[in-house]
Design an enzyme around this catalytic site. Structure first.
Site, PDB file in Angstrom:
ATOM      1  N   GLU A  53       0.822  -1.209   0.000  1.00 45.68           N
ATOM      2  CA  GLU A  53       0.000   0.000   0.000  1.00 45.68           C
ATOM      3  C   GLU A  53       0.859   1.263   0.000  1.00 45.68           C
ATOM      4  OE1 GLU A  53      -2.131  -2.952   2.843  1.00 45.68           O
ATOM      5  OE2 GLU A  53      -0.113  -2.588   2.055  1.00 45.68           O
ATOM      6  N   SER A 169      12.704 -45.350  -8.169  1.00 43.99           N
ATOM      7  CA  SER A 169      11.499 -44.560  -8.424  1.00 43.99           C
ATOM      8  C   SER A 169      11.702 -43.530  -9.530  1.00 43.99           C
ATOM      9  CB  SER A 169      11.055 -43.847  -7.142  1.00 43.99           C
ATOM     10  OG  SER A 169      12.072 -42.969  -6.682  1.00 43.99           O
ATOM     11  N   ARG A 185       6.967 -26.490  -6.349  1.00 43.52           N
ATOM     12  CA  ARG A 185       7.972 -26.200  -5.321  1.00 43.52           C
ATOM     13  C   ARG A 185       8.105 -24.701  -5.091  1.00 43.52           C
ATOM     14  NH1 ARG A 185      12.571 -30.361  -7.669  1.00 43.52           N
ATOM     15  NH2 ARG A 185      11.680 -32.287  -6.797  1.00 43.52           N
TER      16      ARG A 185
END
Length: 361
Positions: A53, A169, A185
């Site tokens: 602001e 994996s 992320r």
């Protein structure tokens, strides 16, 4: 989208530029409009810097009298790192203030709006409120739950495995899904994993783009066994690494890691020596982390689910069938009557993979 929503969206877009840099403060953007034209704008750039602001008012110069301000979060009415924003708004002669959402911080929480109204300023609340809450969900969550917001991500096969029987994996999902994870992320203050993932993958946990905010990389390392050669404690971003450990007497190892720039946060453990997740999350919140993207393995995922610490679940499902492997959620042994209930959002295609987002009921 009407005119008011358009200007509020511009305030939200500005606020997005400060995401991560402002934590534990919120991301805030503001635009000042006069004669249907933006004459000043600003966003909170980093923790301790001037608020949006104030920057918008300074940018507008002498033309603020009678103008309208659009800001995604209620202006503050208390002294913190900076003076109250409401005083600046009143002094600038702003006639109307459009606010996305009330500030949940007890130090504000409606008092800023009351002060503006008492000064004769018209206040309109709730424009694009859903978007405003989504932008600052970590900031909001710390006051609702006294812990960071947790997004749990798992990449798995169609039959529910996150790795094959050998533990491999990389890579279950495709390039588009990995790009999505990299982008996610950057939308959180930190990315968290357990030591199983660190030993197995030696990840960097970095966002898709390296020219913006770099989230903290959080490791749950009960025994403080992380080898100094691994990327998270040896790469150029090691000062963005935080290790939570139950070991409080490994002075030499702790000092070695701290000298390299890594942050060590000792936390309490349970009777089995595992880090207490609730204690870990409180410690991270005290550190200034308000939102976490968890990419841990099945054991960490199961523990977070078991303790009802997950706020959003992201499942990236690949069109592959293993038959055997490591389950997505370790340690959960429930009957159908005790099953954890989810509420799905609309599925999304990421190349050949499917993204399912859900919240725990």
């Amino acid at each position: 989208m009407d005119r008011q929503q358009k200007f509020m969206q511009q305030a939200l877009d500005l606020a997005e530029k400060g995401r991560g840099f402002t934590s534990p403060n919120p991301a805030v953007g503001a635009v000042i409009v006069k004669d249907n034209r933006i004459i000043g704008s600003g966003f909170h750039q980093h923790f301790g810097a001037p608020h949006a602001e104030v920057l918008a008012i300074e940018g507008a110069g002498t033309g603020t009298n009678g103008a309208a301000m659009y800001v995604n979060l209620e202006p503050c009415n208390h002294y913190g790192k900076t003076p109250p924003c409401v005083d600046k708004i009143i002094a600038a002669g702003i006639a109307k203030v459009y606010v996305g959402m009330i500030d949940p911080n007890p130090l504000v929480n409606g008092s800023g709006i009351r002060r503006l109204k008492e000064a004769g300023i018209e206040v309109n609340l709730g424009i694009l409120e859903k978007e405003a809450r989504q932008l600052n969900r970590g900031f909001v969550h710390q006051f609702l739950k006294q812990r960071p917001w947790i997004t749990l991500k798992l990449a798995l096969t169609a039959d529910g495995f996150i790795a094959d029987v050998s533990g491999k994996s990389q890579w279950i999902t495709n390039t588009e899904a990995r790009q999505y994870v990299g982008e996610q992320r950057a939308l959180h203050d930190a990315v968290m994993v357990g030591m199983g993932t660190v030993f197995k993958d030696d990840p960097t946990l970095l966002p898709a783009r390296r020219d913006g905010y770099i989230p903290f990389r959080v490791i749950l390392d009960e025994l403080l066994n992380i080898p100094p050669r691994l990327k998270l404690v040896s790469d150029e971003y090691q000062r963005r690494t935080v290790i939570l450990t139950a070991q409080k007497d490994k002075d030499r190892k702790i000092e070695q890691l701290r000298r390299s720039g890594v942050t060590i946060l000792p936390v309490d453990s349970d009777s089995f020596g595992w880090i207490k997740l609730s204690a870990a999350l409180h410690s991270l919140l005290d550190f200034g982390i308000t939102s976490i993207y968890c990419e841990g393995g099945g054991q960490l995922a199961g523990s977070l689910i078991q303790e009802k610490l997950v706020d959003e679940l992201q499942l990236l499902i690949a069109p592959k069938i293993l038959g055997e492997g490591i389950k997505a959620f370790g340690g959960l042994m429930k009957s159908l009557d005790e099953a954890v209930q989810l509420e799905w959002q609309e599925p999304q295609k990421l190349g050949v993979d499917i993204l399912l987002k859900g919240v725990l009921k």
